[in-house]
Write a protein that holds these residues in place. Structure first.
Motif, PDB file in Angstrom:
ATOM      1  N   VAL A 170      18.468  17.710  14.295  1.00 47.64           N
ATOM      2  CA  VAL A 170      18.115  18.031  15.685  1.00 47.64           C
ATOM      3  C   VAL A 170      17.359  16.865  16.320  1.00 47.64           C
ATOM      4  CG1 VAL A 170      16.581  19.459  17.115  1.00 47.64           C
ATOM      5  CG2 VAL A 170      18.129  20.527  15.482  1.00 47.64           C
ATOM      6  N   ALA A 171      16.410  16.295  15.582  1.00 51.10           N
ATOM      7  CA  ALA A 171      15.625  15.169  16.100  1.00 51.10           C
ATOM      8  C   ALA A 171      16.517  13.971  16.415  1.00 51.10           C
ATOM      9  CB  ALA A 171      14.545  14.778  15.093  1.00 51.10           C
ATOM     10  N   VAL A 172      17.458  13.683  15.521  1.00 50.63           N
ATOM     11  CA  VAL A 172      18.365  12.546  15.732  1.00 50.63           C
ATOM     12  C   VAL A 172      19.252  12.771  16.956  1.00 50.63           C
ATOM     13  CG1 VAL A 172      20.332  11.278  14.774  1.00 50.63           C
ATOM     14  CG2 VAL A 172      18.380  11.840  13.316  1.00 50.63           C
ATOM     15  N   CYS A 173      19.839  13.957  17.044  1.00 50.87           N
ATOM     16  CA  CYS A 173      20.728  14.266  18.176  1.00 50.87           C
ATOM     17  C   CYS A 173      19.959  14.279  19.492  1.00 50.87           C
ATOM     18  CB  CYS A 173      21.412  15.614  17.950  1.00 50.87           C
ATOM     19  SG  CYS A 173      22.585  15.609  16.572  1.00 50.87           S
ATOM     20  N   PHE A 174      18.732  14.800  19.453  1.00 52.29           N
ATOM     21  CA  PHE A 174      17.887  14.816  20.649  1.00 52.29           C
ATOM     22  C   PHE A 174      17.598  13.393  21.120  1.00 52.29           C
ATOM     23  CE2 PHE A 174      13.623  14.354  22.409  1.00 52.29           C
ATOM     24  CZ  PHE A 174      13.657  15.236  23.482  1.00 52.29           C
ATOM     25  N   ILE A 175      17.227  12.523  20.194  1.00 49.87           N
ATOM     26  CA  ILE A 175      16.897  11.135  20.535  1.00 49.87           C
ATOM     27  C   ILE A 175      18.120  10.410  21.091  1.00 49.87           C
ATOM     28  CG2 ILE A 175      16.232   8.898  19.561  1.00 49.87           C
ATOM     29  CD1 ILE A 175      14.410  10.483  17.618  1.00 49.87           C
ATOM     30  N   ILE A 176      19.288  10.651  20.491  1.00 47.60           N
ATOM     31  CA  ILE A 176      20.518  10.016  20.985  1.00 47.60           C
ATOM     32  C   ILE A 176      20.796  10.447  22.424  1.00 47.60           C
ATOM     33  CG2 ILE A 176      23.035   9.919  20.731  1.00 47.60           C
ATOM     34  CD1 ILE A 176      22.609  10.150  17.701  1.00 47.60           C
ATOM     35  N   GLY A 177      20.707  11.765  22.683  1.00 46.21           N
ATOM     36  CA  GLY A 177      20.936  12.262  24.036  1.00 46.21           C
ATOM     37  C   GLY A 177      19.936  11.702  25.015  1.00 46.21           C
ATOM     38  N   PHE A 178      18.665  11.650  24.615  1.00 43.15           N
ATOM     39  CA  PHE A 178      17.602  11.123  25.471  1.00 43.15           C
ATOM     40  C   PHE A 178      17.839   9.645  25.776  1.00 43.15           C
ATOM     41  CE2 PHE A 178      13.344  10.034  26.834  1.00 43.15           C
ATOM     42  CZ  PHE A 178      12.848  11.211  27.383  1.00 43.15           C
ATOM     43  N   ALA A 179      18.225   8.888  24.748  1.00 46.00           N
ATOM     44  CA  ALA A 179      18.412   7.446  24.914  1.00 46.00           C
ATOM     45  C   ALA A 179      19.610   7.120  25.802  1.00 46.00           C
ATOM     46  CB  ALA A 179      18.576   6.787  23.539  1.00 46.00           C
ATOM     47  N   ILE A 180      20.658   7.928  25.708  1.00 43.59           N
ATOM     48  CA  ILE A 180      21.864   7.673  26.496  1.00 43.59           C
ATOM     49  C   ILE A 180      21.556   7.643  27.991  1.00 43.59           C
ATOM     50  CG2 ILE A 180      24.006   8.783  27.289  1.00 43.59           C
ATOM     51  CD1 ILE A 180      24.607   9.431  24.390  1.00 43.59           C
ATOM     52  N   ILE A 181      20.654   8.521  28.449  1.00 42.07           N
ATOM     53  CA  ILE A 181      20.299   8.566  29.863  1.00 42.07           C
ATOM     54  C   ILE A 181      19.693   7.245  30.313  1.00 42.07           C
ATOM     55  CG2 ILE A 181      18.823   9.675  31.592  1.00 42.07           C
ATOM     56  CD1 ILE A 181      21.260  11.278  30.616  1.00 42.07           C
ATOM     57  N   PHE A 182      18.816   6.692  29.502  1.00 44.58           N
ATOM     58  CA  PHE A 182      18.166   5.446  29.897  1.00 44.58           C
ATOM     59  C   PHE A 182      19.130   4.262  29.807  1.00 44.58           C
ATOM     60  CE2 PHE A 182      14.655   8.253  29.017  1.00 44.58           C
ATOM     61  CZ  PHE A 182      13.779   7.959  30.055  1.00 44.58           C
ATOM     62  N   ILE A 183      20.087   4.340  28.899  1.00 44.26           N
ATOM     63  CA  ILE A 183      21.121   3.302  28.842  1.00 44.26           C
ATOM     64  C   ILE A 183      21.995   3.370  30.097  1.00 44.26           C
ATOM     65  CG2 ILE A 183      23.194   2.533  27.623  1.00 44.26           C
ATOM     66  CD1 ILE A 183      21.842   3.518  25.024  1.00 44.26           C
ATOM     67  N   MET A 184      22.396   4.597  30.477  1.00 43.03           N
ATOM     68  CA  MET A 184      23.204   4.771  31.680  1.00 43.03           C
ATOM     69  C   MET A 184      22.437   4.367  32.927  1.00 43.03           C
ATOM     70  SD  MET A 184      25.219   8.372  30.924  1.00 43.03           S
ATOM     71  CE  MET A 184      26.232   8.212  32.386  1.00 43.03           C
ATOM     72  N   GLY A 217      18.193  16.807  24.841  1.00 43.43           N
ATOM     73  CA  GLY A 217      17.607  15.481  25.047  1.00 43.43           C
ATOM     74  C   GLY A 217      18.159  14.803  26.280  1.00 43.43           C
ATOM     75  N   LEU A 218      19.458  14.919  26.484  1.00 41.41           N
ATOM     76  CA  LEU A 218      20.110  14.299  27.642  1.00 41.41           C
ATOM     77  C   LEU A 218      19.568  14.865  28.954  1.00 41.41           C
ATOM     78  CD1 LEU A 218      23.849  13.420  27.867  1.00 41.41           C
ATOM     79  CD2 LEU A 218      22.801  14.667  29.746  1.00 41.41           C
ATOM     80  N   VAL A 219      19.469  16.189  29.045  1.00 41.63           N
ATOM     81  CA  VAL A 219      19.018  16.825  30.287  1.00 41.63           C
ATOM     82  C   VAL A 219      17.522  16.612  30.504  1.00 41.63           C
ATOM     83  CG1 VAL A 219      18.749  19.034  31.486  1.00 41.63           C
ATOM     84  CG2 VAL A 219      20.890  18.505  30.319  1.00 41.63           C
ATOM     85  N   LEU A 220      16.719  16.659  29.425  1.00 45.10           N
ATOM     86  CA  LEU A 220      15.280  16.431  29.569  1.00 45.10           C
ATOM     87  C   LEU A 220      15.012  15.026  30.104  1.00 45.10           C
ATOM     88  CD1 LEU A 220      12.402  17.449  29.187  1.00 45.10           C
ATOM     89  CD2 LEU A 220      12.471  16.565  26.842  1.00 45.10           C
ATOM     90  N   ALA A 221      15.729  14.038  29.586  1.00 43.28           N
ATOM     91  CA  ALA A 221      15.569  12.675  30.104  1.00 43.28           C
ATOM     92  C   ALA A 221      16.001  12.600  31.567  1.00 43.28           C
ATOM     93  CB  ALA A 221      16.389  11.700  29.257  1.00 43.28           C
ATOM     94  N   SER A 222      17.013  13.391  31.925  1.00 42.40           N
ATOM     95  CA  SER A 222      17.494  13.403  33.306  1.00 42.40           C
ATOM     96  C   SER A 222      16.447  13.946  34.268  1.00 42.40           C
ATOM     97  CB  SER A 222      18.771  14.249  33.411  1.00 42.40           C
ATOM     98  OG  SER A 222      19.784  13.748  32.571  1.00 42.40           O
TER      99      SER A 222
END
Length: 306
Positions: free
Chosen positions: A285-299, A110-115
């Motif tokens: 998996v869905a929860v962890c993916f969303i957390i990783g994805f959201a962190i990018i937009f917060i940063m 999620g983190l890398v996809l958002a990146s």
């Protein structure tokens, strides 16, 4: 550049902490964190600015001018965070990789996809050249992350060259330095040296990192300044291509190496959740993916405000 306050350096160290944590995981790059947190350009410029001419500043103007000219306070703050993360999180990341791999990979997927979306927006004009550069980056990263690891080695000379090569990948968004070490066959030796605080091996590996980053940063900084859109498109492609390494559902495909303590290294293959042998943990998996994805937009929001 405006003067920084103590709070600014603490935030830089936190960014370094996130970079170090990412670099420990085979498949995630600290360069990605640097880019999305808004310090990538300064990091490249500062590292590539470390030249013999700084010694002249030291001789003629003194240590204070030398320190300021090299932007060493910035590097120190980042370095403290990176080193702290690697030293303190090596055990935790190793434990998560062994015991909770699906959730860990989902988070970083999620983190890398958002990146990919965030860094892709940094391209000023998507044209034929930038699209070709993007596709080339994705293909290169896909190929690299598909390579099987080599045999294990912990010789000092090999650790030095591993440091040189690995650090180059660590400052590239999308190409994981730790995965490069895994491919080279030195990842286990490096992580073990950190866990056991093996000063000689850590020193040799660190020396290789210094030589590698001082050499490669000049090229990357030149590309970033002279061919911005092509370079950023290439880096975005690296991110997209690296996603196949971060797929949450991975299964053992081939035994590669057995350590003296009986621990085994396996070549992994990606499968769909329905074909996964074991609990697919779709909800987690869905929860962890969303957390990783959201962190990018917060940063990104924090970096934009800064």
């Amino acid at each position: 550049m405006k003067a920084r306050k103590t709070a600014d350096y603490l935030l830089l160290s936190l960014r370094g902490l996130a970079m170090g944590a990412a670099d420990v995981v085979p498949g995630v790059s600290g360069g990605t964190i640097a880019f999305i947190s808004g310090i990538y350009e300064e990091l490249l410029g500062t590292i590539s600015g470390i030249k013999p001419s700084l010694l002249k500043v030291l001789r003629t103007e003194g240590f204070k001018a030398f320190w300021k000219a090299g932007n060493f306070s910035f590097l120190l703050a980042i370095g403290v965070g990176v080193i702290t993360a690697i030293a303190s999180l090596a055990h935790l990341i190793s434990w998560l990789l062994e015991n909770e791999p699906i959730k860990l990979w989902a988070f970083f997927f999620g983190l890398v996809l958002a990146s990919v979306f965030f860094i892709g927006r940094q391209v000023n004009a998507w044209n034929a050249k930038s699209i070709v550069s993007f596709i080339a980056g994705a293909a290169i990263a896909w190929y690299i992350t598909s390579l099987p690891p080599m045999g294990q080695s912990d010789s000092m000379l090999f650790l030095f060259f591993s440091g040189m090569i690995g650090i180059c990948a660590m400052i590239l968004p999308g190409i994981s330095g730790s995965f490069i070490l895994l491919i080279l066959g030195s990842y286990t030796a490096v992580i073990t040296a950190v866990k056991e605080f093996d000063i000689p091996k850590m020193g040799v590996f660190g020396a290789g990192c210094v030589v590698g980053i001082l050499s490669f940063s000049h090229l990357l900084n030149w590309m970033y300044k002279k061919h911005h859109d092509l370079t950023v498109a290439l880096l975005t492609g690296f991110l997209l291509g690296s996603l196949q390494k971060l797929w949450p559902w991975q299964q053992k495909a081939e035994l590669l190496y057995t350590h003296s303590d009986g621990k085994e290294d396996w070549l992994m293959s990606n499968v769909m959740p329905g074909a996964f042998e074991g609990e697919a943990q779709i909800g987690a998996v869905a929860v962890c993916f969303i957390i990783g994805f959201a962190i990018i937009f917060i940063m990104e929001r924090i970096a934009t405000k800064k």
